[in-house]
Structure formats: C-alpha cells, structure tokens
Design a protein around this motif. Structure first.
Motif, PDB file in Angstrom:
ATOM      1  N   MET A  57       5.550 -14.242   4.626  1.00 20.16           N
ATOM      2  CA  MET A  57       4.705 -13.050   4.832  1.00 20.16           C
ATOM      3  C   MET A  57       3.335 -13.474   5.344  1.00 20.16           C
ATOM      4  N   ALA A  58       2.789 -12.717   6.284  1.00 22.22           N
ATOM      5  CA  ALA A  58       1.458 -13.008   6.804  1.00 22.22           C
ATOM      6  C   ALA A  58       0.404 -12.776   5.735  1.00 22.22           C
ATOM      7  N   THR A  59      -0.754 -13.408   5.932  1.00 20.74           N
ATOM      8  CA  THR A  59      -1.845 -13.225   4.983  1.00 20.74           C
ATOM      9  C   THR A  59      -2.220 -11.748   4.917  1.00 20.74           C
ATOM     10  N   LEU A  60      -2.371 -11.234   3.694  1.00 17.12           N
ATOM     11  CA  LEU A  60      -2.639  -9.819   3.495  1.00 17.12           C
ATOM     12  C   LEU A  60      -4.093  -9.607   3.115  1.00 17.12           C
ATOM     13  N   ALA A  61      -4.696  -8.550   3.653  1.00 21.65           N
ATOM     14  CA  ALA A  61      -6.072  -8.221   3.309  1.00 21.65           C
ATOM     15  C   ALA A  61      -6.152  -7.837   1.840  1.00 21.65           C
ATOM     16  N   GLN A  62      -7.119  -8.403   1.148  1.00 21.03           N
ATOM     17  CA  GLN A  62      -7.238  -8.195  -0.287  1.00 21.03           C
ATOM     18  C   GLN A  62      -7.986  -6.904  -0.610  1.00 21.03           C
ATOM     19  N   PRO A  63      -7.605  -6.250  -1.699  1.00 23.68           N
ATOM     20  CA  PRO A  63      -8.317  -5.040  -2.113  1.00 23.68           C
ATOM     21  C   PRO A  63      -9.644  -5.387  -2.770  1.00 23.68           C
ATOM     22  N   VAL A  64     -10.551  -4.425  -2.787  1.00 21.97           N
ATOM     23  CA  VAL A  64     -11.819  -4.606  -3.464  1.00 21.97           C
ATOM     24  C   VAL A  64     -11.607  -4.512  -4.973  1.00 21.97           C
ATOM     25  N   GLY A  65     -12.505  -5.118  -5.743  1.00 19.99           N
ATOM     26  CA  GLY A  65     -12.444  -5.001  -7.199  1.00 19.99           C
ATOM     27  C   GLY A  65     -11.629  -6.099  -7.846  1.00 19.99           C
ATOM     28  N   PRO A  66     -11.564  -6.096  -9.174  1.00 23.08           N
ATOM     29  CA  PRO A  66     -10.893  -7.184  -9.893  1.00 23.08           C
ATOM     30  C   PRO A  66      -9.380  -7.197  -9.751  1.00 23.08           C
ATOM     31  N   PHE A  67      -8.756  -6.042  -9.488  1.00 24.29           N
ATOM     32  CA  PHE A  67      -7.301  -5.986  -9.355  1.00 24.29           C
ATOM     33  C   PHE A  67      -6.881  -4.702  -8.677  1.00 24.29           C
ATOM     34  N   ALA A  68      -5.599  -4.671  -8.300  1.00 26.45           N
ATOM     35  CA  ALA A  68      -4.973  -3.459  -7.769  1.00 26.45           C
ATOM     36  C   ALA A  68      -3.550  -3.408  -8.299  1.00 26.45           C
ATOM     37  N   LEU A  69      -2.877  -2.296  -8.057  1.00 25.18           N
ATOM     38  CA  LEU A  69      -1.480  -2.123  -8.459  1.00 25.18           C
ATOM     39  C   LEU A  69      -0.601  -2.019  -7.225  1.00 25.18           C
ATOM     40  N   GLY A  70       0.627  -2.502  -7.366  1.00 25.01           N
ATOM     41  CA  GLY A  70       1.568  -2.379  -6.267  1.00 25.01           C
ATOM     42  C   GLY A  70       2.993  -2.457  -6.764  1.00 25.01           C
ATOM     43  N   THR A  71       3.922  -2.246  -5.854  1.00 30.13           N
ATOM     44  CA  THR A  71       5.345  -2.373  -6.155  1.00 30.13           C
ATOM     45  C   THR A  71       5.901  -3.508  -5.301  1.00 30.13           C
ATOM     46  N   PHE A  72       6.628  -4.425  -5.937  1.00 32.16           N
ATOM     47  CA  PHE A  72       7.060  -5.646  -5.280  1.00 32.16           C
ATOM     48  C   PHE A  72       8.527  -5.923  -5.577  1.00 32.16           C
ATOM     49  N   SER A  73       9.081  -6.841  -4.793  1.00 31.98           N
ATOM     50  CA  SER A  73      10.405  -7.367  -5.115  1.00 31.98           C
ATOM     51  C   SER A  73      10.449  -8.840  -4.739  1.00 31.98           C
ATOM     52  N   ALA A  74      11.173  -9.597  -5.543  1.00 34.01           N
ATOM     53  CA  ALA A  74      11.422 -11.005  -5.277  1.00 34.01           C
ATOM     54  C   ALA A  74      12.684 -11.112  -4.420  1.00 34.01           C
ATOM     55  N   PRO A  75      13.078 -12.305  -4.026  1.00 36.46           N
ATOM     56  CA  PRO A  75      14.283 -12.453  -3.204  1.00 36.46           C
ATOM     57  C   PRO A  75      15.546 -11.852  -3.815  1.00 36.46           C
ATOM     58  N   ASP A  76      15.585 -11.722  -5.161  1.00 37.51           N
ATOM     59  CA  ASP A  76      16.774 -11.129  -5.783  1.00 37.51           C
ATOM     60  C   ASP A  76      16.846  -9.613  -5.604  1.00 37.51           C
ATOM     61  N   GLY A  77      15.789  -9.013  -5.050  1.00 36.81           N
ATOM     62  CA  GLY A  77      15.802  -7.588  -4.738  1.00 36.81           C
ATOM     63  C   GLY A  77      15.320  -6.664  -5.839  1.00 36.81           C
ATOM     64  N   ARG A  78      15.025  -7.194  -7.011  1.00 36.99           N
ATOM     65  CA  ARG A  78      14.597  -6.335  -8.119  1.00 36.99           C
ATOM     66  C   ARG A  78      13.174  -5.838  -7.881  1.00 36.99           C
ATOM     67  N   LEU A  79      12.990  -4.513  -7.933  1.00 38.47           N
ATOM     68  CA  LEU A  79      11.663  -3.926  -7.801  1.00 38.47           C
ATOM     69  C   LEU A  79      10.924  -3.984  -9.125  1.00 38.47           C
ATOM     70  N   PHE A  80       9.628  -4.227  -9.064  1.00 41.28           N
ATOM     71  CA  PHE A  80       8.839  -4.221 -10.293  1.00 41.28           C
ATOM     72  C   PHE A  80       7.396  -3.819 -10.006  1.00 41.28           C
ATOM     73  N   PRO A  81       6.726  -3.228 -11.009  1.00 41.82           N
ATOM     74  CA  PRO A  81       5.307  -2.910 -10.861  1.00 41.82           C
ATOM     75  C   PRO A  81       4.478  -4.167 -11.057  1.00 41.82           C
ATOM     76  N   GLY A  82       3.529  -4.388 -10.165  1.00 40.42           N
ATOM     77  CA  GLY A  82       2.757  -5.619 -10.235  1.00 40.42           C
ATOM     78  C   GLY A  82       1.264  -5.408 -10.246  1.00 40.42           C
ATOM     79  N   LEU A  83       0.587  -6.309 -10.939  1.00 35.27           N
ATOM     80  CA  LEU A  83      -0.873  -6.367 -10.954  1.00 35.27           C
ATOM     81  C   LEU A  83      -1.289  -7.399  -9.911  1.00 35.27           C
ATOM     82  N   VAL A  84      -2.062  -6.970  -8.923  1.00 32.30           N
ATOM     83  CA  VAL A  84      -2.467  -7.842  -7.822  1.00 32.30           C
ATOM     84  C   VAL A  84      -3.873  -8.363  -8.082  1.00 32.30           C
ATOM     85  N   VAL A  85      -3.999  -9.684  -8.147  1.00 33.27           N
ATOM     86  CA  VAL A  85      -5.306 -10.322  -8.274  1.00 33.27           C
ATOM     87  C   VAL A  85      -5.377 -11.424  -7.217  1.00 33.27           C
ATOM     88  N   ARG A  86      -6.168 -11.188  -6.192  1.00 33.67           N
ATOM     89  CA  ARG A  86      -6.284 -12.103  -5.052  1.00 33.67           C
ATOM     90  C   ARG A  86      -4.907 -12.380  -4.429  1.00 33.67           C
TER      91      ARG A  86
END
Length: 328
Positions: free
Chosen positions: A1-30
C-alpha cells in the motif's frame, strides 16, 4: 500500500482487514493500527459498535493510543475500508453558495434569455435569501452506495454525465432527536471524507419536470459514495466550519474551497435533520460540495480517471474510475 496521509490529532478510527480477509475496527496512530475487537473487553465487531458507546469509550481510546506494549499492526500491511457502515445517510444539497451559482449557470436552458451575469446575480440573491430564512435542504442517500477510500469506482453504463462532489461528512455519536443548534455538536463523534458522485444527466426527471429531482437514480449506484479513510474525533478538529476541501482529477486541482462557504454549518444541519428523523450512532451527515464540479469545468468522469480527495486534517482518499461494460 502507498504511504497514506495521516489524520490530525492523537488517533483516528477506521475499518481494516488483514490478508485473511477479516474486517475489524481499528485505532489508527501514525503508521500503525490496533485491533479494537481484540483489546476491548466487549469485543466490538465494527466501528459502529464503538460509536454506540462513544462517550464511555473515548477516554479509553486516548489511553490505548499511548500504549506501545500492545499488539499494534503496521498500517501498510492492511487493507483500508470505508470507516463505518451507517444505517442512515443524510445529504445536504445546495449548501455551498458558489457551487450552486455555478450549477445554475451550467444548467441554463439554451433559450434562457438571461446573460451569464444576470443568471449568477439572480441565483446569488436566492442563496442569500435561503441563508436569511435559515432553511437547509436535505435528502436521503443509501448505505449501499458506500465504498472504500481506495476502491475503484464503477461508472454505470447508463450514467451519461458522472461527476464528483467532495464533501465533509459528520459521523453521529449518539441518538439525536429534536436537538438544538447549540447542543448539536455534542452528538457528533467525528468527521470523515465523502465523495458524493452524481450523474448530472439524471438529476432531473425527463419524463415530467414537475416531479423534480431523482436522487435515487443520479446518486445511489453501488460505489457512488467513496468514504474515508478515517474518522477523526471531533475533539481533534478545531472548527469544522474552517476546513479546506480539495479534489484533484488526474493531478489537476478541480475543487479547492473552504467550508466557510457553506450556508449552513454542521450544527445547523444536525439540528435540522433531527427535528424530523432521529439520528443514530454511525449515521452520516454529508454537508454539501463546494464549487469546482465537472459540470462546471465541462469535464465529466471517464474510464481511468483518478480522483484524489482531501480535507484538512482528515487524510486523503484516492479512487480510480472504471467504466462498466455495456450489455451486449
């Protein structure tokens, strides 16, 4: 994946999946992500579950963001999906003054006797009156139109004039019904980016003009609402009424406007919607799109186009247009 622009503030929320395909809610920090379904005792399955307990969980997220000993994953090893799947999407129309003036000029009938200057002056007066009367215009979108911030966007074969509309989206934190403008922002968990694609050719009904607009047809094809990449908590955004909304098409800047040009801000829109429809955790309030759409430039979306949308502090989404093959 290309470098992604970081959100402002200490953290953000997102939805992600690993290579196994499982979706999960994630806390994004840098450049790393923490799987909240694994570290929170109640095991939330998605971001909407986190938002449903927002006031309780927000302090916990601040603590987790500083815990280096937890099992963080590298962001560049994950797939990024739309940050939330809402139950309801409310979309503000005609909310940027300059945008509406441009659209009015672009949609003029060939036999319109007004000059361009006269048309602009007339619609400018209408916008000023709308602002004075304090009456927003809101319609409803479909969750099935949402796609991820880096997914391809399929342009339907029937769409003659597909266009972009980058927008600031507010994400609701708790049930809101008949709330005041003064209290409305207390119901907003955070903000994200939405691109509200529109087929200009089907905005207005051709069979009977008196019916008016056809939002189902022109805005709700699958994938017509790229969302994300993140939800940035409201506390990290100093003023949602002073953010830069920028869309580039194949590297060329097409939209570049401040949310200061909105007639009605986030608080007014949330309050207005809530007078009729109860807002629910995870719901989206799209605040309208600024000037600079394709219909203004005379350049609509086509196969192979790449849209890059950014809003101050909220990161960047990049989507490629792919033309649907017409039926043989």
């Amino acid at each position: 994946m290309a470098t992604l622009a970081q959100p402002v503030g200490p953290f953000a929320l997102g939805t992600f999946s690993a290579p196994d395909g499982r979706l999960f809610p994630g806390l994004v920090v840098r450049d790393r992500v923490l799987d909240l379904s694994q570290v929170l005792s109640w095991g939330p399955a998605d971001v909407r579950s986190v938002l449903e307990r927002w006031e309780e969980i927000l302090p916990v997220l601040h603590v987790l963001a500083g815990e280096d000993a937890l099992e963080w994953q590298r962001l560049d090893g994950l797939s990024v999906h739309a940050p939330v799947q809402p139950r309801q999407i409310f979309q503000s129309g005609a909310n940027y003054r300059q945008h509406v003036i441009d659209l009015e000029v672009a949609h003029r009938s060939p036999d319109d006797p007004r000059t361009v200057e006269e048309a602009r002056a007339e619609i400018a007066a209408v916008m000023d009156r709308r602002a004075a009367e304090d009456l927003p215009y809101v319609f409803i979108g479909l969750p099935s139109a949402i796609t991820g911030p880096y997914d391809d966007v399929v342009l339907p074969a029937w769409a003659e004039q597909p266009d972009w509309e980058l927008e600031l989206a507010a994400v609701i934190a708790k049930p809101a019904h008949r709330v005041s403008v003064e209290d409305a922002l207390e119901y907003v968990a955070g903000y994200t980016i939405a691109n509200d694609l529109t087929d200009r050719a089907t905005v207005f009904r051709r069979d009977m003009k008196a019916i008016g607009t056809d939002w189902l047809r022109c805005k709700n094809a699958p994938g017509f609402t790229p969302l994300g990449p993140w939800i940035v908590p409201a506390g990290s955004i100093a003023d949602p009424g002073d953010l830069r909304v920028t869309l580039k098409l194949n590297g060329r800047t097409m939209q570049d406007e401040s949310t200061k040009d909105m007639l009605f801000g986030v608080a007014r829109l949330v309050s207005y919607i809530s007078q009729t429809a109860p807002l629910l955790p995870g719901d989206l309030v799209l605040t309208g799109s600024p000037a600079g759409n394709g219909i203004h430039w005379g350049r609509l979306l086509r196969d192979g186009d790449v849209m890059e949308g950014s809003i101050t502090g909220l990161g960047v989404q990049r989507t490629r247009c792919v033309a649907e093959e017409a039926d043989a």
